[in-house]
Design an enzyme around this catalytic site. Structure first.
Site, short mmCIF file in Angstrom:
data_model
loop_
_atom_site.label_atom_id
_atom_site.label_comp_id
_atom_site.label_asym_id
_atom_site.label_seq_id
_atom_site.Cartn_x
_atom_site.Cartn_y
_atom_site.Cartn_z
N HIS A 354 3.15 -43.55 -20.24
CA HIS A 354 3.53 -42.20 -19.82
C HIS A 354 3.09 -41.96 -18.38
O HIS A 354 3.88 -41.51 -17.54
CB HIS A 354 2.89 -41.17 -20.76
CG HIS A 354 3.20 -39.76 -20.41
ND1 HIS A 354 4.07 -38.97 -21.15
CD2 HIS A 354 2.76 -38.94 -19.41
CE1 HIS A 354 4.15 -37.76 -20.62
NE2 HIS A 354 3.35 -37.71 -19.56
N GLU A 355 1.82 -42.27 -18.07
CA GLU A 355 1.30 -41.99 -16.73
C GLU A 355 1.96 -42.88 -15.68
O GLU A 355 2.33 -42.42 -14.60
CB GLU A 355 -0.22 -42.16 -16.71
CG GLU A 355 -0.98 -41.28 -17.69
CD GLU A 355 -0.57 -39.82 -17.65
OE1 GLU A 355 -0.07 -39.35 -16.60
OE2 GLU A 355 -0.75 -39.14 -18.66
N HIS A 358 5.33 -41.65 -14.62
CA HIS A 358 5.37 -40.59 -13.60
C HIS A 358 5.49 -41.23 -12.21
O HIS A 358 6.20 -40.72 -11.33
CB HIS A 358 4.11 -39.73 -13.67
CG HIS A 358 4.18 -38.65 -14.69
ND1 HIS A 358 5.21 -37.75 -14.76
CD2 HIS A 358 3.31 -38.30 -15.69
CE1 HIS A 358 5.00 -36.89 -15.75
NE2 HIS A 358 3.86 -37.22 -16.33
N GLU A 378 8.91 -34.96 -17.25
CA GLU A 378 7.99 -35.19 -18.37
C GLU A 378 8.66 -35.98 -19.49
O GLU A 378 8.06 -36.88 -20.08
CB GLU A 378 7.49 -33.85 -18.93
CG GLU A 378 6.21 -33.36 -18.31
CD GLU A 378 5.05 -34.30 -18.54
OE1 GLU A 378 4.85 -34.76 -19.70
OE2 GLU A 378 4.33 -34.59 -17.58
N HIS A 442 6.09 -29.48 -20.08
CA HIS A 442 5.79 -30.27 -21.26
C HIS A 442 6.58 -29.78 -22.49
O HIS A 442 6.69 -30.49 -23.48
CB HIS A 442 4.30 -30.24 -21.58
CG HIS A 442 3.44 -30.88 -20.52
ND1 HIS A 442 3.02 -30.19 -19.41
CD2 HIS A 442 2.98 -32.14 -20.39
CE1 HIS A 442 2.30 -31.01 -18.65
NE2 HIS A 442 2.25 -32.20 -19.22
#
Length: 540
Positions: A354-355, A358, A378, A442
């Site tokens: 996920h990170e 980004h 997101e 989110h």
């Protein structure tokens, strides 16, 4: 990142390029010619094995350049940027800055540009040209349709010494001269804060404000015994992955700045699988980063987050009792807290993915982290995070369409987010409506998460890896999934060559339909599925 308050659907235009633009396209085609031609066709099953086997054709179909060829292509595009600007009929004070060049299996060259006006960065001025190898400009996707021009670049109002003068074009109206300031601090939960504020340089009116630190949460300490790529040092071993761009993992020792200490060990056996051993969090972060790199490489044909073969780095043990994780563009790094009691670090496979995603989004479409584009930002991290978890095929943390199901942040064993029915978390949206952009990013991400689940798995009840799902459409239609591999290929293709910083949900529909057409054909069942699925989440 460049943000906006009113998302604007990118415009596609069709015109004939100049000879100089043809030359530019030809140069770009030559420097990326090493990518093998072919088309990606995948079916549900063993993600890791199938993606690895399909790497050459997948890379070509998605339009991915080896890092060395990518750098040469960008350099060539920049050398011809002034000719491209003339071909696009931009104003004399506008210049283009090449950010990426991709040639896909159909021979189309996709060139992504940022824009300046009289030397000032234009926030929301990015665009992507799509050009045939012969030099015909097929179409252009623009973050804004507005003509970039202001009466004067001399501000009437003074700003702080640290302010940056910009042209703000991301609000859906006429571009204006503005000041951009950045205020650093700490958010309520301990996450670093960098609030960007855009102020009209003539009237002093606040135009927009956004938080630049992008956050997310996921599983921790559930990967079991794993293999790590480490590096021998004079003192023993260190968590440096020489096979994946030199990725390093650091221990912040409960600090909140800097890199801390590179994690080392004397016998190359790391952690004990519990939060009581400080190495455990580093093991999970290092492993998650490796699996994400491998997914990008074998499933998407991408050489690292930015496509340049260089790794980010990870920082673990951030702060005291910090229950979160975040990506920061300024350090090109992932950072993980230790959770409640500093015993449950948020360092699982899907959190790392996920990170890192980004960072991928920032390096491609650079989706503004606000409004509908922020929700898409997101959702992209959730979508590819879930895809990496399936790809890793780890028995201790099997792939699923649940976000944060193991960390129990809610205290009752429920996940943070559900991709099959996002509203089950009490905040996220299942379907699009006109107020979606007002939600926290989110929660507005729910519509895209729901789209991805439905596209991959279809509607109705089903069980995947032992988890039961039940997903419905907004119009009561029945959908048949096309499989995860095809679904994430379409999403990535759309992100990397068709979305811009201001893409909203309507624009995402257009972008994914273009991507499905490129990958599978204009008469394909995959394209029909994409369109039907967007309708199923009320994106018309």
């Amino acid at each position: 990142m460049n943000l906006h308050t009113t998302p604007h659907t990118p415009r596609a235009t069709r015109t004939r390029g100049t000879r100089r633009l043809a030359a530019l396209a030809a140069v770009a085609a030559m420097v990326v010619a090493g990518v093998q031609a072919g088309s990606a066709v995948a079916t549900p099953g063993d993600d890791a094995a199938r993606a690895t086997a399909a790497t050459p054709s997948t890379a070509a179909a998605l339009g991915v350049n080896p890092s060395a060829q990518r750098a040469t292509a960008i350099k060539s595009a920049q050398a011809e940027a002034s000719s491209a600007a003339k071909a696009l009929k931009l104003g004399g004070q506008e210049k283009l800055i090449a950010r990426d060049v991709i040639k896909d299996a159909r021979g189309t060259v996709h060139t992504r540009y940022e824009r300046t006006y009289d030397g000032l960065p234009v926030l929301g001025g990015d665009l992507v040209t799509h050009t045939t190898a012969a030099g015909e400009l097929k179409s252009v996707d623009r973050a804004t349709d507005a003509k970039i021009a202001v009466a004067s670049t001399t501000p009437k109002l003074k700003a702080a010494a640290s302010a940056r003068k910009v042209i703000f074009a991301s609000h859906g109206g006429e571009p204006v001269l503005a000041w951009e300031t950045v205020k650093k601090g700490v958010q309520k939960d301990g996450t670093p804060s960098r609030v960007h504020t855009i102020t009209d340089a003539t009237t002093g009116k606040k135009l927009h404000s956004y938080e630049a630190i992008e956050t997310g949460t996921g599983n921790s300490q559930y990967s079991g015994e794993v293999e790590l790529t480490t590096t021998k040092s004079d003192a023993g071993f260190e968590l440096t992955d020489g096979e994946r761009g030199g990725h390093k993992t650091y221990d912040l020792n409960q600090g909140s700045s800097g890199t801390g200490d590179l994690v080392t060990d004397d016998d190359d056996t790391w952690g004990d699988g519990t939060g009581g051993d400080r190495q455990t969090a580093a093991v999970d972060a290092h492993y998650g980063a490796a699996k994400t790199w491998d997914f990008y490489k074998s499933a998407l044909g991408r050489d690292g987050i930015a496509g340049d073969g260089k790794a980010a780095y990870s920082r673990v043990h951030y702060g005291e009792n910090y229950v979160n994780a975040f990506w920061d563009d300024s350090c090109f790094c992932m950072t993980y807290g230790d959770g409640e009691g500093n015993k449950a670090a948020l360092t699982s496979i899907d959190v790392a993915a996920h990170e890192m995603t980004h960072g991928l989004t920032s390096a491609t479409a650079n989706l503004d982290y606000a409004g509908e584009s922020g929700g898409l930002n997101e959702a992209t991290s959730d979508i590819l995070g879930a895809s990496v978890e399936f790809f890793a095929d780890n028995a201790s943390d099997a792939g699923d369409y649940l976000i944060g199901e193991k960390i129990d942040i809610n205290g009752d064993g429920t996940p943070l987010r559900y991709m099959d029915k996002p509203s089950k978390d009490g905040n996220s949206a299942d379907f699009w409506d006109e107020n979606l952009g007002n939600l926290d990013v989110h929660y507005s991400s729910g519509v895209a998460n729901h789209f991805f689940y439905l596209l991959a798995e279809g509607s109705g009840k089903k069980t995947v890896n032992g988890v039961e799902y039940d997903s419905a459409t907004s119009d009561g239609s029945t959908l048949t999934g096309i499989g995860r591999e095809k679904a994430y290929q379409i999403w990535y293709k759309a992100l990397s060559v068709y979305m811009t910083s201001t893409t909203d949900y309507a624009g995402a529909r257009v972008a994914t339909e273009k991507a499905a057409t490129d990958l599978f054909g204009a008469d394909s069942e995959e394209l029909k599925a994409v369109s039907a699925t967007w309708t199923g989440v009320n994106v018309k």
